[in-house]
Write an enzyme that holds these catalytic residues in place. Structure first.
Site, PDB file in Angstrom:
ATOM      1  N   GLY A  18       0.817  -1.197   0.000  1.00 59.20           N
ATOM      2  CA  GLY A  18       0.000   0.000   0.000  1.00 59.20           C
ATOM      3  C   GLY A  18       0.849   1.243   0.000  1.00 59.20           C
ATOM      4  O   GLY A  18       2.038   1.213   0.324  1.00 59.20           O
ATOM      5  N   VAL A  24      -2.928  -2.250  -1.930  1.00 58.59           N
ATOM      6  CA  VAL A  24      -2.789  -3.264  -2.976  1.00 58.59           C
ATOM      7  C   VAL A  24      -3.042  -4.634  -2.361  1.00 58.59           C
ATOM      8  O   VAL A  24      -2.503  -4.964  -1.304  1.00 58.59           O
ATOM      9  CB  VAL A  24      -1.383  -3.222  -3.611  1.00 58.59           C
ATOM     10  CG1 VAL A  24      -1.290  -4.250  -4.736  1.00 58.59           C
ATOM     11  CG2 VAL A  24      -1.077  -1.837  -4.141  1.00 58.59           C
ATOM     12  N   ASP A 133       7.296   9.717 -10.911  1.00 58.38           N
ATOM     13  CA  ASP A 133       7.493   9.212  -9.551  1.00 58.38           C
ATOM     14  C   ASP A 133       8.347   7.934  -9.564  1.00 58.38           C
ATOM     15  O   ASP A 133       8.013   6.937  -8.951  1.00 58.38           O
ATOM     16  CB  ASP A 133       6.134   8.930  -8.893  1.00 58.38           C
ATOM     17  CG  ASP A 133       6.252   8.813  -7.365  1.00 58.38           C
ATOM     18  OD1 ASP A 133       7.278   9.282  -6.813  1.00 58.38           O
ATOM     19  OD2 ASP A 133       5.337   8.272  -6.737  1.00 58.38           O
TER      20      ASP A 133
END
Length: 702
Positions: A18, A24, A133
């Protein structure tokens, strides 16, 4: 979410990770029968339109890419307030976990991973997608060593005009490019800057810029030079350091012009002719430009008058000013005091206004592995709030903080820290297994996660049915932890069994002795007698209920034992004289007599060797519905057959003589005889026998 089905198709199995925006989970695609990763937007953002747009943008950005080094997107959907993305499930680990475990990595491994990331970025940039990112947390490494780039949650098209959102930038500050930190347009070269930082971290086990707050880290990206990687890790080849330094140049135009160019450099950097290449040098244009822009103090208007006064001297004839009046210092003093008061007030006012807009920051305490109440107390003392996420997977005691987000940084007063708290090891209640089969009980316990070696089985008393649970530990209703469970079952033992002997053909005494020897029981009225052709008088004809070779145990009862009472009244006994002669007189010929009559089936009556013609006597028994067939074989060849019927018996009984079948000469076929057809052994029908060969009894009745 565990156990929930999204879209009626994706079953959530367990949480695997996560981030700040989403959690997730590992899932199972029921339609295609495959494992998938399901990213679910955190519940606190389901009403935030900006986060929902960013979440959908990730699916759109990644779904437009198809590359071996980019995680594939399978589906995107919404069920109620749950927004989710279904993507490829990668068995392996993140680059961030690998760095924590093994950094600094081997140079070959780091270059190999960086080359695959650059390949993925080249594909994304070719499709006009800027990741924005790139960091180890978003790099997955499969068990086969293949790198997969994921999390396009803040990706933008290359033509996007801005990355700011109400004055803030989105991304991970330790991996920011300088232009990203300033909030200006970010392009392909920003991703390459972030990749350079990832390489730096892989090879040095540290980040290039650290600070007490995200702002201080961002300022270092803008102002400070990075410490050269080879000073931290001398094992890094100069060619690899050159790639890192070029990728991390503060001016985008001094970096690689594309991911493809950087990938090409990575492909050759470890070749022997490049490992010790000269250190890369960058041209500093500012130091050589005499007409560069300088920062100078502004020229005030009264300064121009001062220059004019200096250019012309006073005329010698000009009159001197009149002498100053007495107490001329009072007025300037007053003005100075007033000016100081005004400046002090302004200073106070500026400080007051600044304090109104300045948000105080505090260090986030580390509360991992502490009880929840203690963690809450420490956060309260630090003037921070908290939110709690329950974790069902952790094996730590109940209400223990297993991790926190964020950690090791400063945050604004009042900011909430997410605490992930263990729900504790689940306990199950022991059910009642007494009376059940041991295998059934084991299957139920293994379904709860209990392993075979946690179950101990000890023998109990002997029962009719074996393997039945008689006692159990823990007792019914006791609670226990699955991993620490130690379960003991006492089960019934099976009775020892043996094969039932064949009593048929034994005398009554022999049968009784055998039954007693085996600790079997004979029922009171078990013995009955009946006339029979099959056994001589006094021999066992049949046994019940246990037949030959059936499994029995001591103590079982024989309910019926039938004893022969001799031949039936209508049985007829005949003596048959069979003429035989050798193939060659004077030499041995072996003759075998096989009898099938009312008493025997294919019984080898006798075998004799003869050297001259002679008669062999054979006794047979016939019945009204069963004749006797005698087969004479020389070796394996059938040479003769004789049939006697019940009528022959009656004729003999009444005094009529029954003449024997004529003996055929050697080599004569039985079909040429006139006494009757040759009947093969085992024949059946009227007057024929069928079935298996029976052994003769001893002491047959007459």
């Amino acid at each position: 979410m565990i156990g929930k089905k999204l879209g009626g198709r994706y079953e959530i199995l367990e949480r695997i990770g996560g981030g700040g925006m989403a959690l997730v989970y590992k899932g199972h695609d029921l339609l295609l029968n495959r494992k998938v990763a399901v990213k679910v937007l955190r519940s606190q953002y389901v009403h935030d339109e900006e986060f929902i747009r960013r979440f959908r943008r990730e699916a759109q950005a990644a779904a437009s890419l198809s590359h071996p080094n980019v995680v594939s997107i399978y589906d995107v959907g919404q069920e109620g307030e749950v927004h989710y993305i279904v993507m490829e499930y990668i068995e392996g680990t993140t680059l961030n976990d690998l760095i924590k475990e093994k950094a600094p990595l081997q140079v070959e491994d780091a270059v190999h991973y960086a080359g695959q990331i650059a390949d993925a970025l080249d594909h994304a940039h070719h499709n006009e997608i800027i990741h924005r990112d790139i960091k180890p947390h978003n790099i997955l490494i499969g068990k086969n060593g293949r790198v997969k780039v994921t999390d396009f949650g803040i990706a933008r098209a290359a033509t996007s005009s801005t990355i700011t959102q109400t004055g803030s930038v989105v991304g991970s500050v330790h991996y920011f490019s300088p232009e990203h930190a300033k909030g200006t347009n970010t392009g392909e070269k920003s991703d390459l800057y972030s990749l350079g930082i990832v390489m730096y971290q892989m090879l040095t086990a540290r980040l290039p810029f650290l600070g007490e707050s995200p702002i201080s880290v961002a300022l270092k990206h803008l102002q400070e030079d990075v410490e050269e990687p080879r000073k931290v890790n001398p094992l890094i080849p100069q060619s690899v350091e050159n790639i890192i330094l070029k990728a991390m140049r503060k001016k985008p135009e001094e970096r690689y012009q594309s991911a493809k160019q950087m990938m090409a450099d990575l492909d050759t950097c470890l070749s022997p002719d490049r490992r010790n290449e000269p250190k890369v040098a960058f041209w500093d244009a500012d130091g050589m430009d005499e007409e560069r822009t300088l920062v100078m103090p502004a020229i005030r208007a009264n300064q121009l008058g001062d220059f004019k006064d200096e250019e012309y001297e006073k005329p010698s004839w000009r009159e001197e000013p009149a002498p100053a009046k007495r107490n001329g210092w009072i007025k300037p003093t007053i003005w100075i005091v007033i000016l100081l008061i005004v400046l002090g007030g302004m200073w106070y006012l500026v400080g007051y206004v600044k304090s109104m807009f300045t948000i105080e920051t505090v260090d986030v305490p580390n509360v991992v592995n502490k009880p929840l109440t203690q963690a809450q107390a420490e956060l309260t003392a630090a003037r921070l709030g908290w939110t709690i996420e329950l974790d069902k997977v952790s094996k730590l005691p109940k209400d223990t903080v297993i991790r926190q987000d964020p950690t090791g940084m400063r945050m604004n007063v009042g900011t909430k820290v997410t605490l992930y708290v263990s729900e504790g090891v689940p306990k199950v209640k022991m059910e009642n297994f007494v009376g059940q089969k041991i295998n059934d009980a084991k299957l139920k316990l293994q379904a709860l996660g209990i392993k075979e070696d946690q179950i101990t089985v000890v023998p109990g008393t002997t029962e009719d049915t074996p393997d039945i649970i008689q006692k159990q530990t823990p007792l019914v209703g006791d609670e226990f932890e699955v991993e620490k469970a130690a379960i003991t079952f006492t089960i019934s033992k099976a009775k020892e069994t043996f094969k039932m002997p064949d009593l048929v053909g034994m005398t009554e005494k022999e049968a009784k002795d055998q039954i007693a020897k085996l600790n079997l029981k004979l029922a009171v009225n078990a013995i009955t007698r009946e006339k029979t052709y099959k056994q001589p008088k006094g021999k066992v004809i049949d046994q019940f209920p246990y037949k030959k070779n059936q499994d029995v145990s001591a103590g079982l009862e024989i309910t019926s034992l039938i004893i022969s009472d001799g031949l039936p009244e209508d049985a007829g006994q005949l003596n048959v004289s069979i003429p035989v002669k050798p193939t060659e007189e004077g030499k041995d010929s072996e003759f075998k007599i096989v009898v099938s009559d009312a008493q025997y089936d294919n019984f080898e009556y006798k075998t004799e060797k003869v050297t001259k013609p002679q008669n062999l006597d054979v006794k047979v028994i016939v019945s009204p519905d069963k004749k006797a067939v005698i087969l004479i074989k020389e070796g394996d060849n059938l040479v003769n057959s004789i049939t006697r019927t019940y009528q022959d018996y009656l004729d003999q009984k009444s005094g009529k003589t029954t003449s024997p079948n004529p003996s055929p000469s050697p080599g004569t076929s039985p079909k040429q005889q006139t006494s009757g057809p040759a009947i093969p052994a085992g024949g059946s029908g009227n007057g024929q026998t069928g079935g298996n060969t029976s052994k003769p009894g001893t002491g047959g009745g007459n």
